[in-house]
Design a protein around this motif. Structure first.
Motif: not given
Ligand SMILES: CCCCCCCC(=O)SCCNC(=O)CCNC(=O)[C@H](O)C(C)(C)COP(=O)(O)OP(=O)(O)OC[C@H]1O[C@@H](n2cnc3c(N)ncnc32)[C@H](O)[C@@H]1OP(=O)(O)O
Length: 197
Positions: A89-91, A166-169
């Motif tokens: 689902l995530d993918e 940059d998130h990845f880098i």
């Molecule tokens: C290249 C693509 C590959 C795709 C593969 C499939 C997808 C994946 O599996 S990706 C891998 C798994 N995910 C991760 O590793 C992400 C890890 N998390 C992070 O890096 C950070 O928490 C990140 C980037 C998500 C958010 O951090 P940051 O950039 O500082 O944002 P932040 O300011 O905290 O939040 C932004 C907004 O999102 C909301 N938010 C952030 N995280 C969440 C959450 N978990 N639940 C609900 N809301 C959230 C915040 O409340 C905020 O809302 P608002 O703007 O209304 O105040």
């Protein structure tokens, strides 16, 4: 059935998602975005090898995908592991970002497991972006068994958050980042991070 948590409900002023003008055409196979991706990469022997296509409706930001449950994806005997189904689902939901041409990562993924999914089953996935609010991308997906119109086995609502490359880098292991960045193929290099080439 579980209720959706408030953070997965778009705010009232959220925008309708817009398919990028250069997004893959309706029905086009997306192919793997990164060879080593567990969800779609061909270089992962036990990966899901999920095949995603751009959805048929040109006005929707939607994806269809298929994933065949293999013996290596079991949790209980003969049944798919729930975490593997959540990965599928995530993918599929993550692939939607390629249609928006936005780099984004999963912030929240809320999953309902409705029916057991036996080994050998083809899971037919449908995912769609429902709304965008600033950096927040709201989406939903279902996985059906027994055919594209079969009963729902799993479903998910998700919140993806737009990030810079940059998130990845800055966070990825340097070996893999360097290898991806050094790829001479510009499109492959961009798609490793799902960046608009
Ligand atoms: C290249 C693509 C590959 C795709 C593969 C499939 C997808 C994946 O599996 S990706 C891998 C798994 N995910 C991760 O590793 C992400 C890890 N998390 C992070 O890096 C950070 O928490 C990140 C980037 C998500 C958010 O951090 P940051 O950039 O500082 O944002 P932040 O300011 O905290 O939040 C932004 C907004 O999102 C909301 N938010 C952030 N995280 C969440 C959450 N978990 N639940 C609900 N809301 C959230 C915040 O409340 C905020 O809302 P608002 O703007 O209304 O105040």
């Amino acid at each position: 059935m579980s209720g959706r948590t408030p953070s997965l409900t778009p705010p009232d002023d959220a925008a309708r998602p817009v398919r990028h003008p250069e997004a893959p055409a309706p029905g086009e196979l997306l192919g793997a975005h990164y060879e080593h991706c567990f969800g779609c990469g061909h270089g992962q022997p036990h990966g899901l090898h999920l095949e995603a296509r751009a959805g048929d409706d040109p006005d929707a930001v939607a994806i269809t995908a298929e994933f065949t449950v293999k013996p290596e994806h079991q949790g209980a005997p003969g049944l798919a592991h729930g975490g593997v189904l959540a990965t599928a689902l995530d993918e599929t939901l993550g692939s939607l970002n390629w249609l928006l041409r936005v780099i984004a990562v999963t912030g929240r993924l809320e999953t309902d497991f409705v029916r057991p999914v036996p080994v050998g089953t083809v899971l037919h996935l449908d995912a769609e972006v429902t709304a965008v609010a600033g950096r927040k991308i709201y989406s939903t997906a279902t996985g059906r068994i027994g055919g594209p119109d079969g009963p729902v086995a799993v479903r998910a609502d998700a919140l993806f958050i737009e990030v810079k490359v940059d998130h990845f880098i800055e966070n990825g292991r340097p070996e893999e980042i360097k290898a991806a960045m050094d790829d001479p193929d510009q499109v492959r290099r961009a798609r490793a991070f799902e960046v608009n080439p």
